[in-house]
Design a protein around this motif. Structure first.
Motif, PDB file in Angstrom:
ATOM      1  N   VAL A 188     -17.871  -6.343  -0.084  1.00 45.10           N
ATOM      2  CA  VAL A 188     -16.546  -6.153  -0.677  1.00 45.10           C
ATOM      3  C   VAL A 188     -15.783  -5.108   0.141  1.00 45.10           C
ATOM      4  CG1 VAL A 188     -15.329  -5.274  -2.710  1.00 45.10           C
ATOM      5  CG2 VAL A 188     -17.253  -6.822  -2.986  1.00 45.10           C
ATOM      6  N   LYS A 189     -14.515  -5.386   0.376  1.00 43.67           N
ATOM      7  CA  LYS A 189     -13.665  -4.482   1.157  1.00 43.67           C
ATOM      8  C   LYS A 189     -12.454  -4.062   0.334  1.00 43.67           C
ATOM      9  CE  LYS A 189     -16.201  -5.158   4.785  1.00 43.67           C
ATOM     10  NZ  LYS A 189     -17.375  -4.332   4.807  1.00 43.67           N
ATOM     11  N   GLN A 190     -11.903  -2.938   0.710  1.00 39.65           N
ATOM     12  CA  GLN A 190     -10.678  -2.448   0.079  1.00 39.65           C
ATOM     13  C   GLN A 190      -9.504  -3.217   0.674  1.00 39.65           C
ATOM     14  OE1 GLN A 190     -10.141   1.846   0.061  1.00 39.65           O
ATOM     15  NE2 GLN A 190      -8.109   1.491   0.906  1.00 39.65           N
ATOM     16  N   LYS A 191      -8.733  -3.853  -0.168  1.00 39.78           N
ATOM     17  CA  LYS A 191      -7.573  -4.617   0.298  1.00 39.78           C
ATOM     18  C   LYS A 191      -6.325  -3.746   0.309  1.00 39.78           C
ATOM     19  CE  LYS A 191      -4.718  -8.614  -0.775  1.00 39.78           C
ATOM     20  NZ  LYS A 191      -4.462  -9.693  -1.728  1.00 39.78           N
ATOM     21  N   ASP A 192      -6.123  -2.987  -0.778  1.00 37.36           N
ATOM     22  CA  ASP A 192      -4.874  -2.230  -0.909  1.00 37.36           C
ATOM     23  C   ASP A 192      -5.068  -1.080  -1.886  1.00 37.36           C
ATOM     24  OD1 ASP A 192      -2.094  -1.720  -0.573  1.00 37.36           O
ATOM     25  OD2 ASP A 192      -1.671  -2.778  -2.445  1.00 37.36           O
ATOM     26  N   ILE A 193      -4.321  -0.007  -1.643  1.00 40.28           N
ATOM     27  CA  ILE A 193      -4.218   1.089  -2.607  1.00 40.28           C
ATOM     28  C   ILE A 193      -2.739   1.391  -2.766  1.00 40.28           C
ATOM     29  CG2 ILE A 193      -4.615   3.534  -3.045  1.00 40.28           C
ATOM     30  CD1 ILE A 193      -7.234   3.381  -1.731  1.00 40.28           C
ATOM     31  N   SER A 194      -2.291   1.450  -4.013  1.00 41.04           N
ATOM     32  CA  SER A 194      -0.899   1.836  -4.250  1.00 41.04           C
ATOM     33  C   SER A 194      -0.868   2.928  -5.310  1.00 41.04           C
ATOM     34  CB  SER A 194      -0.064   0.628  -4.695  1.00 41.04           C
ATOM     35  OG  SER A 194      -0.585   0.078  -5.876  1.00 41.04           O
ATOM     36  N   THR A 195       0.060   3.840  -5.132  1.00 38.24           N
ATOM     37  CA  THR A 195       0.232   4.931  -6.091  1.00 38.24           C
ATOM     38  C   THR A 195       1.651   4.888  -6.631  1.00 38.24           C
ATOM     39  OG1 THR A 195       0.871   6.459  -4.333  1.00 38.24           O
ATOM     40  CG2 THR A 195      -1.447   6.423  -4.950  1.00 38.24           C
ATOM     41  N   ALA A 196       1.816   5.461  -7.807  1.00 26.25           N
ATOM     42  CA  ALA A 196       3.140   5.482  -8.432  1.00 26.25           C
ATOM     43  C   ALA A 196       3.193   6.603  -9.443  1.00 26.25           C
ATOM     44  CB  ALA A 196       3.424   4.144  -9.109  1.00 26.25           C
ATOM     45  N   SER A 197       4.376   6.847  -9.961  1.00 23.96           N
ATOM     46  CA  SER A 197       4.575   7.772 -11.073  1.00 23.96           C
ATOM     47  C   SER A 197       5.150   6.980 -12.229  1.00 23.96           C
ATOM     48  CB  SER A 197       5.578   8.852 -10.693  1.00 23.96           C
ATOM     49  OG  SER A 197       4.919  10.009 -10.300  1.00 23.96           O
ATOM     50  N   GLU A 198       4.565   7.161 -13.395  1.00 18.70           N
ATOM     51  CA  GLU A 198       5.051   6.481 -14.590  1.00 18.70           C
ATOM     52  C   GLU A 198       5.595   7.523 -15.554  1.00 18.70           C
ATOM     53  OE1 GLU A 198       1.999   4.032 -16.257  1.00 18.70           O
ATOM     54  OE2 GLU A 198       1.434   3.221 -14.308  1.00 18.70           O
TER      55      GLU A 198
END
Length: 110
Positions: free
Chosen positions: A79-89
């Motif tokens: 298994v590989k890391q495809k994407d990381i996204s960060t945000a503020s809610e």
């Protein structure tokens, strides 16, 4: 009239099943032990999912990163890391005030 109600119920059931199916590959990180979430991610991949998202907010972000690392390095090395996204809610507190909380979404794929 009964037939119309059955059709409406079938459509509602189909929509609900669709939502469940679309969201089954998401693991939300909370206050449980880290290995519970690792098991959830591994189970998703073993059940045939090609992609699994790990989502967390606030203090649980570090646990989400730990889950990703344990899954990739100890359990499923393919298994590989495809994407990381960060945000503020922006959340509304019980007293009506608003506060911002950081969030992370880590997507893993086979």
């Amino acid at each position: 009239m009964a037939d119309e109600m059955n059709v409406a119920n079938d459509e509602t059931r189909t929509e609900e099943e669709g939502r469940k199916t679309n969201e089954t590959n998401i693991v939300y990180i909370g206050k449980k032990p880290t290995m519970n979430y690792v098991l959830a991610v591994v189970t998703q991949f073993n059940n045939g999912m090609n992609e699994v998202s790990i989502k967390a907010r606030g203090n649980s972000i570090s646990k989400a990163v730990d889950v990703k690392e344990i899954v990739i390095n100890k359990f499923l090395t393919d298994v590989k890391q495809k994407d990381i996204s960060t945000a503020s809610e922006e959340l509304t507190n019980e007293d009506g005030s608003k506060s911002k909380v950081s969030s992370i979404n880590i997507t893993l794929m086979k």
